[in-house]
Design a protein around this motif. Structure first.
Motif, short mmCIF file in Angstrom:
data_model
loop_
_atom_site.label_atom_id
_atom_site.label_comp_id
_atom_site.label_asym_id
_atom_site.label_seq_id
_atom_site.Cartn_x
_atom_site.Cartn_y
_atom_site.Cartn_z
N UNK A 1 0.86 -1.27 -0.16
CA UNK A 1 -0.01 0.00 0.07
C UNK A 1 0.81 1.08 -0.16
N UNK A 2 0.47 2.13 -0.51
CA UNK A 2 1.19 3.63 -0.62
C UNK A 2 0.08 4.66 -0.06
N UNK A 3 0.59 5.39 0.91
CA UNK A 3 -0.05 6.62 1.34
C UNK A 3 0.64 7.96 1.71
N UNK A 4 0.03 9.05 1.75
CA UNK A 4 0.73 10.10 2.09
C UNK A 4 0.12 10.56 3.72
N UNK A 5 1.00 11.02 4.60
CA UNK A 5 0.68 12.01 5.70
C UNK A 5 1.33 13.34 5.19
N UNK A 6 0.53 14.27 5.77
CA UNK A 6 0.76 15.79 5.66
C UNK A 6 1.80 15.94 6.91
N UNK A 7 2.84 16.37 6.41
CA UNK A 7 3.99 16.62 7.57
C UNK A 7 3.78 17.80 8.33
N UNK A 8 3.08 17.92 9.26
CA UNK A 8 2.63 18.89 10.02
C UNK A 8 2.39 18.64 11.46
#
Ligand code: UDP
Length: 234
Positions: free
Chosen positions: A117-124
């Motif tokens: 699986x591939x996902x993003x987290x908003x780096x904040x």
């Protein structure tokens, strides 16, 4: 190259200027944090392990066609890297359910996926690095469509390379987080790849050999980082 003033201090690393604006020096600390900085501690020797291990892996990834920020390790804890502008997207690839995936979907850890699986987290940090879908990253202009395609392509090469690398060392790659930066307009792999950023389970015992030992107070934290280091160096 000369080490100049500190530019930035993060949770696990300090970054220093050099006399050449194209390069910075990262200095890895033994400090460890978890749960968005709520849990704090020290893992003796971690900085040396994470610095050296990241550099070994980044050099391997370069050979596999993934450009990285790595330039030269100058001490046990310090490395010269290319100065980049970090894309504010944490890229997470998973091969087996664990951590926030298991929690979010109410499933056990250890489910082996047919495909990564591939996902993003908003780096904040203020927002606690929330999960982010691609269209939202585009809407906020955090990256271009082309940059995201490049990130996805590199992330898959990183996964294939790391899976094989760790399996040769009797470690299963469960999941990992990577970060990319822009250097002369090009997307390159930055930050680190270490037991802080990967989940690694022993092939024979399924013992956790990563930062979950710190997060979950499983004990033998320092010993585990050293054990992973020994396997990675061989
Ligand atoms: N990870 C990381 N930094 C973060 C969040 C996650 O390096 O800020 C890594 C983590 O070590 C694991 C993978 O990304 O290997 C997936 O983490 P997950 O989303 O399951 O979150 P966690 O359980 O670590 O909160």
């Amino acid at each position: 190259m000369e080490k100049r003033e500190q530019m930035y201090e993060g949770k696990a690393k300090k970054v220093f200027k050099t006399d050449d604006p194209r390069y910075v020096i990262v200095d890895y600390k033994d400090d460890a944090t978890a749960f968005n900085g709520e849990k704090k501690g020290q893992i003796a020797g971690k900085g040396v392990v994470n610095n050296t291990m990241s550099n070994i892996i980044f050099q391997l990834l370069e050979k596999k066609g993934v450009p990285t920020h790595f330039v030269e390790q100058i001490s046990e804890r310090e490395t010269i890297v290319k100065a980049v502008k970090i894309l504010p997207l944490e890229v997470i690839v998973r091969n087996v359910s664990a951590g926030s995936f298991a929690k979010r979907y109410g499933v056990e850890e250890g489910i082996v996926f047919d495909e990564p699986t591939f996902e993003f987290s908003y780096k904040n940090d203020d927002l606690g690095d929330p999960l982010m879908v691609e269209s939202h990253a585009l809407a906020l202009k955090l990256a271009t469509k082309e940059q995201i395609e490049t990130v996805r392509k590199y992330a898959m090469i990183v996964n294939d390379t790391l899976k094989e690398f760790f399996l040769e060392r009797d470690l299963k790659l469960i999941d990992f987080k990577i970060e990319f930066g822009l250097c002369d307009g090009e997307v390159i792999l930055a930050d680190e790849i270490s037991p802080d950023t990967c989940r690694l389970w022993d092939v024979h015992t399924n013992e956790k050999m990563d930062k979950d030992r710190f997060r979950r107070d499983l004990g033998n934290v320092e010993e585990t980082y050293q054990a992973v280091f020994e396997r990675v160096k061989k």
